[in-house]
Enzyme design. Structure first.
Site, PDB file in Angstrom:
ATOM      1  N   CYS A 172     -42.044   2.248  22.640  1.00 51.32           N
ATOM      2  CA  CYS A 172     -40.999   2.143  23.661  1.00 51.32           C
ATOM      3  C   CYS A 172     -40.258   0.822  23.512  1.00 51.32           C
ATOM      4  CB  CYS A 172     -41.595   2.267  25.056  1.00 51.32           C
ATOM      5  SG  CYS A 172     -40.347   2.207  26.374  1.00 51.32           S
ATOM      6  N   CYS A 175     -39.205  -0.700  26.848  1.00 49.91           N
ATOM      7  CA  CYS A 175     -40.331  -1.306  27.559  1.00 49.91           C
ATOM      8  C   CYS A 175     -40.698  -2.671  26.980  1.00 49.91           C
ATOM      9  CB  CYS A 175     -41.557  -0.402  27.483  1.00 49.91           C
ATOM     10  SG  CYS A 175     -41.310   1.287  28.069  1.00 49.91           S
ATOM     11  N   ASP A 176     -40.733  -2.776  25.649  1.00 47.13           N
ATOM     12  CA  ASP A 176     -41.342  -3.934  25.000  1.00 47.13           C
ATOM     13  C   ASP A 176     -40.409  -4.779  24.151  1.00 47.13           C
ATOM     14  OD1 ASP A 176     -43.785  -3.077  26.062  1.00 47.13           O
ATOM     15  OD2 ASP A 176     -44.202  -1.804  24.334  1.00 47.13           O
TER      16      ASP A 176
END
Length: 355
Positions: A172, A175-176
């Site tokens: 992701c 996300c990261d």
């Protein structure tokens, strides 16, 4: 067989806990199945607390800016649950995924949500009340079900990939991607579809360079996405190549240092220096246990039957989060649909004269 429940929630990610909070505050006394602590669930990304339990910093969930979170978490979480996450000092940039999930879990139980650490392995939606069969605790009857089992990111299955998951290996980018370990460093994205190009394009905001690893000599992405990739000077295509091994350092502060790739035409190997590898080879919704009793879309995600509602093809069954959402797949949108599913369930029960 237990007494008939008002509402059973399956899944313990942001969608499940948000649904539990709303259902509990509506006095539905929800019962939530958070999943079992099994090796199969760990490998498949279905451990209790969802995908966020396997991430580190969560910088994009509203309401948890970096700062003095330790005092808040220490005061909010039951001390017996502290073993589930590392000290906040290790992650000064934001709340961590495990911490956020524990806070949600605590909030749900504070309002009376009952939690079972067990899996629902099959269902019978052919009659009312609805029947759910668990792995360890028998069968349960319920008037409504909220399915919030999420979707598991597809991985390559390499031991080295598993070793460095969340230490440079991710599925992701949103996300990261903004984490410090990836900033101004080369990264690798595996995949050739629209999602892969989206991930690669997003990562160029932070990375010095992004290698897009293609198994074939061309991308599967749509024309407009291909044009976007070709136009981005930070994206370099690496064609006819697959990941042979993820390279790294055992020091958790370092993690991934490179990716060894194998050329499918020459069978030769080479190494790409990188601090991260992002998988963009699809997700698999966790809907197999339904046994085909709920309508799915062609891609396997549960089909929402009405716009802006969480209604499924089965009366009294609702779906929330990534098991139905194949577009946004974010913690905050999952939490929103969890709220919606609980409201839909409460209104369904009220209309039926059950609660």
């Amino acid at each position: 067989m237990s007494d008939v429940e008002n509402c059973i929630i399956i899944g313990s990610g942001p969608a499940g806990w948000s649904a539990a909070i709303y259902a509990a505050r509506a006095n539905l006394r929800p019962l939530l199945f958070e999943g079992a602590m099994t090796e199969e669930n760990r490998v498949m990304g279905r451990f209790p607390m969802g995908q966020l339990a396997q991430t580190t910093e969560v910088e994009n969930y509203a309401g948890f800016p970096s700062g003095k979170l330790k005092e808040f978490i220490d005061s909010a979480i039951d001390p017996s649950r502290k073993y589930m996450f590392p000290p906040v000092e290790e992650h000064p940039h934001a709340v961590t995924g495990p911490e956020l999930m524990e806070l949600m879990r605590q909030q749900a139980t504070n309002f009376g949500t009952r939690v079972m650490t067990d899996d629902i392995v099959s269902v019978d939606f052919s009659k009312k009340p609805l029947v759910l069969n668990s792995s360890e605790n028998g069968s349960f009857q319920t008037h409504t079900v909220i399915i919030a089992t999420g979707a598991s990111a597809n991985y390559l299955g390499l031991p080295s990939e598993e070793k460095y998951r969340n230490r440079g290996v991710s599925a992701c980018a949103v996300c990261d991607g903004a984490l410090p370990r990836f900033r101004n460093k080369p990264l690798v994205v595996v995949g050739g579809g629209d999602s892969a190009v989206e991930e690669a394009s997003y990562l160029t905001k932070y990375a010095s360079k992004v290698y897009l690893l293609l198994r074939r000599g061309e991308m599967r992405a749509s024309k407009i996405m291909q044009e976007r990739a070709f136009a981005n000077p930070k994206i370099e295509m690496v064609k006819f190549s697959v990941v042979d091994e993820v390279l790294g350092d055992d020091d958790p502060r370092i993690g991934v240092t490179g990716v060894r790739i194998r050329n499918l035409q020459s069978d030769s190997t080479s190494t790409l220096e990188a601090t991260g590898m992002f998988l963009a080879i699809g997700h698999t919704p966790n809907a197999k246990f339904l046994g085909g009793q709920v309508d799915l879309r062609e891609n396997g995600y549960i089909d929402w039957k009405q716009p802006y509602r969480t209604i499924t093809s089965v009366d009294g069954v609702f779906a929330a989060g990534d098991v139905a959402d194949d577009y946004y797949r974010q913690a905050i949108t999952s939490a929103g649909t969890g709220c919606m599913a609980a409201l839909d369930a409460e209104r369904y029960l009220s209309h039926a004269g059950i609660h």
